[in-house]
Design a protein around this motif. Sequence first.
Motif, mmCIF file in Angstrom:
data_model
loop_
_atom_site.group_PDB
_atom_site.id
_atom_site.type_symbol
_atom_site.label_atom_id
_atom_site.label_comp_id
_atom_site.label_asym_id
_atom_site.label_seq_id
_atom_site.Cartn_x
_atom_site.Cartn_y
_atom_site.Cartn_z
ATOM 1 N N ARG A 1 -14.643 81.470 -29.976
ATOM 2 C CA ARG A 1 -15.271 82.761 -30.275
ATOM 3 C C ARG A 1 -16.265 83.182 -29.188
ATOM 4 O O ARG A 1 -16.404 84.370 -28.896
ATOM 5 C CB ARG A 1 -16.010 82.705 -31.612
ATOM 6 C CG ARG A 1 -15.111 82.383 -32.795
ATOM 7 C CD ARG A 1 -15.857 82.542 -34.119
ATOM 8 N NE ARG A 1 -16.997 81.646 -34.232
ATOM 9 C CZ ARG A 1 -18.248 82.053 -34.453
ATOM 10 N NH1 ARG A 1 -18.513 83.346 -34.562
ATOM 11 N NH2 ARG A 1 -19.231 81.171 -34.558
ATOM 12 N N PHE A 2 -16.974 82.217 -28.624
ATOM 13 C CA PHE A 2 -17.990 82.501 -27.606
ATOM 14 C C PHE A 2 -17.492 82.049 -26.242
ATOM 15 O O PHE A 2 -16.785 81.048 -26.128
ATOM 16 C CB PHE A 2 -19.286 81.764 -27.910
ATOM 17 C CG PHE A 2 -20.044 82.259 -29.109
ATOM 18 C CD1 PHE A 2 -19.497 83.147 -30.020
ATOM 19 C CD2 PHE A 2 -21.338 81.805 -29.351
ATOM 20 C CE1 PHE A 2 -20.196 83.595 -31.126
ATOM 21 C CE2 PHE A 2 -22.058 82.232 -30.456
ATOM 22 C CZ PHE A 2 -21.477 83.133 -31.334
ATOM 23 N N THR A 3 -17.911 82.771 -25.200
ATOM 24 C CA THR A 3 -17.570 82.400 -23.833
ATOM 25 C C THR A 3 -18.813 82.507 -22.959
ATOM 26 O O THR A 3 -19.455 83.560 -22.922
ATOM 27 C CB THR A 3 -16.476 83.313 -23.257
ATOM 28 O OG1 THR A 3 -15.312 83.248 -24.084
ATOM 29 C CG2 THR A 3 -16.113 82.876 -21.844
ATOM 30 N N ILE A 4 -19.126 81.416 -22.280
ATOM 31 C CA ILE A 4 -20.234 81.418 -21.344
ATOM 32 C C ILE A 4 -19.679 81.617 -19.934
ATOM 33 O O ILE A 4 -18.620 81.077 -19.589
ATOM 34 C CB ILE A 4 -21.070 80.118 -21.441
ATOM 35 C CG1 ILE A 4 -22.343 80.225 -20.596
ATOM 36 C CG2 ILE A 4 -20.251 78.894 -21.074
ATOM 37 C CD1 ILE A 4 -23.318 79.073 -20.834
ATOM 38 N N SER A 5 -20.385 82.400 -19.131
ATOM 39 C CA SER A 5 -19.974 82.639 -17.752
ATOM 40 C C SER A 5 -21.221 82.889 -16.919
ATOM 41 O O SER A 5 -22.317 83.065 -17.461
ATOM 42 C CB SER A 5 -19.013 83.827 -17.672
ATOM 43 O OG SER A 5 -19.642 85.020 -18.112
ATOM 44 N N ARG A 6 -21.029 82.909 -15.616
ATOM 45 C CA ARG A 6 -22.170 83.138 -14.746
ATOM 46 C C ARG A 6 -21.755 83.915 -13.507
ATOM 47 O O ARG A 6 -20.620 83.810 -13.054
ATOM 48 C CB ARG A 6 -22.838 81.825 -14.352
ATOM 49 C CG ARG A 6 -22.031 80.901 -13.501
ATOM 50 C CD ARG A 6 -22.702 79.525 -13.400
ATOM 51 N NE ARG A 6 -24.049 79.608 -12.835
ATOM 52 C CZ ARG A 6 -24.965 78.648 -12.973
ATOM 53 N NH1 ARG A 6 -24.678 77.549 -13.645
ATOM 54 N NH2 ARG A 6 -26.159 78.791 -12.416
ATOM 55 N N ASP A 7 -22.707 84.650 -12.973
ATOM 56 C CA ASP A 7 -22.549 85.369 -11.717
ATOM 57 C C ASP A 7 -23.695 84.918 -10.832
ATOM 58 O O ASP A 7 -24.818 85.438 -10.943
ATOM 59 C CB ASP A 7 -22.587 86.877 -11.967
ATOM 60 C CG ASP A 7 -22.400 87.697 -10.700
ATOM 61 O OD1 ASP A 7 -22.184 88.903 -10.802
ATOM 62 O OD2 ASP A 7 -22.478 87.118 -9.606
ATOM 63 N N ASN A 8 -23.431 83.954 -9.971
ATOM 64 C CA ASN A 8 -24.508 83.394 -9.157
ATOM 65 C C ASN A 8 -25.051 84.404 -8.157
ATOM 66 O O ASN A 8 -26.223 84.327 -7.780
ATOM 67 C CB ASN A 8 -24.032 82.129 -8.458
ATOM 68 C CG ASN A 8 -23.965 80.948 -9.415
ATOM 69 O OD1 ASN A 8 -24.621 80.930 -10.461
ATOM 70 N ND2 ASN A 8 -23.148 79.964 -9.067
ATOM 71 N N ALA A 9 -24.218 85.316 -7.721
ATOM 72 C CA ALA A 9 -24.709 86.344 -6.799
ATOM 73 C C ALA A 9 -25.764 87.221 -7.466
ATOM 74 O O ALA A 9 -26.672 87.725 -6.801
ATOM 75 C CB ALA A 9 -23.551 87.192 -6.301
ATOM 76 N N ALA A 10 -25.637 87.381 -8.786
ATOM 77 C CA ALA A 10 -26.584 88.200 -9.541
ATOM 78 C C ALA A 10 -27.629 87.356 -10.265
ATOM 79 O O ALA A 10 -28.471 87.902 -10.984
ATOM 80 C CB ALA A 10 -25.832 89.057 -10.562
ATOM 81 N N ASN A 11 -27.568 86.035 -10.065
ATOM 82 C CA ASN A 11 -28.515 85.121 -10.739
ATOM 83 C C ASN A 11 -28.537 85.361 -12.249
ATOM 84 O O ASN A 11 -29.610 85.362 -12.878
ATOM 85 C CB ASN A 11 -29.928 85.294 -10.175
ATOM 86 C CG ASN A 11 -30.097 84.582 -8.848
ATOM 87 O OD1 ASN A 11 -29.275 83.774 -8.454
ATOM 88 N ND2 ASN A 11 -31.168 84.881 -8.147
ATOM 89 N N THR A 12 -27.359 85.521 -12.828
ATOM 90 C CA THR A 12 -27.270 85.871 -14.247
ATOM 91 C C THR A 12 -26.206 85.029 -14.940
ATOM 92 O O THR A 12 -25.145 84.759 -14.371
ATOM 93 C CB THR A 12 -26.950 87.362 -14.418
ATOM 94 O OG1 THR A 12 -27.957 88.142 -13.746
ATOM 95 C CG2 THR A 12 -26.926 87.758 -15.883
ATOM 96 N N VAL A 13 -26.520 84.633 -16.157
ATOM 97 C CA VAL A 13 -25.587 83.922 -17.024
ATOM 98 C C VAL A 13 -25.347 84.791 -18.250
ATOM 99 O O VAL A 13 -26.273 85.462 -18.730
ATOM 100 C CB VAL A 13 -26.150 82.557 -17.429
ATOM 101 C CG1 VAL A 13 -25.253 81.878 -18.447
ATOM 102 C CG2 VAL A 13 -26.308 81.672 -16.213
#
Length: 124
Positions: free
Chosen positions: A67-79
């Motif tokens: 149901r949940f998905t974790i992801s990250r955008d290191n270029a944007a320093n955001t999870v």
Amino acid sequence: QVQLVESGGGLVQAGGSLRLSCAASGRTSSSLIMGWFRQAPGKEREFVAGISRSGTSTHYADSVKGRFTISRDNAANTVYLQMNSLKPEDTAVYYCAAHSRTWFNVVQAQFDYWGQGTQVTVSS
């Protein structure tokens, strides 16, 4: 010092979706292992999801798998935490957390940095 700021919480009906964001500052996020935890009223804080520095490895609590998905955008320093098929029992304050230890470890005690939390309320 690492600062974490969550956003995206709110009120949603059961079956709906929300996406939480966690912006990191003070250190390049690619150096950090990141996780999401939650605390419901009267309950202890619990692990929800974790992600490795590169984003190639993830780990989920059984209660949110599928149901949940974790992801990250290191270029944007955001999870991010994408939450679908929400249930009333998902109602809690959701916290973003981070640590810079060597191994991809999602034990709560390993996390050194915490955000202030964002409220998620799921109505039935």
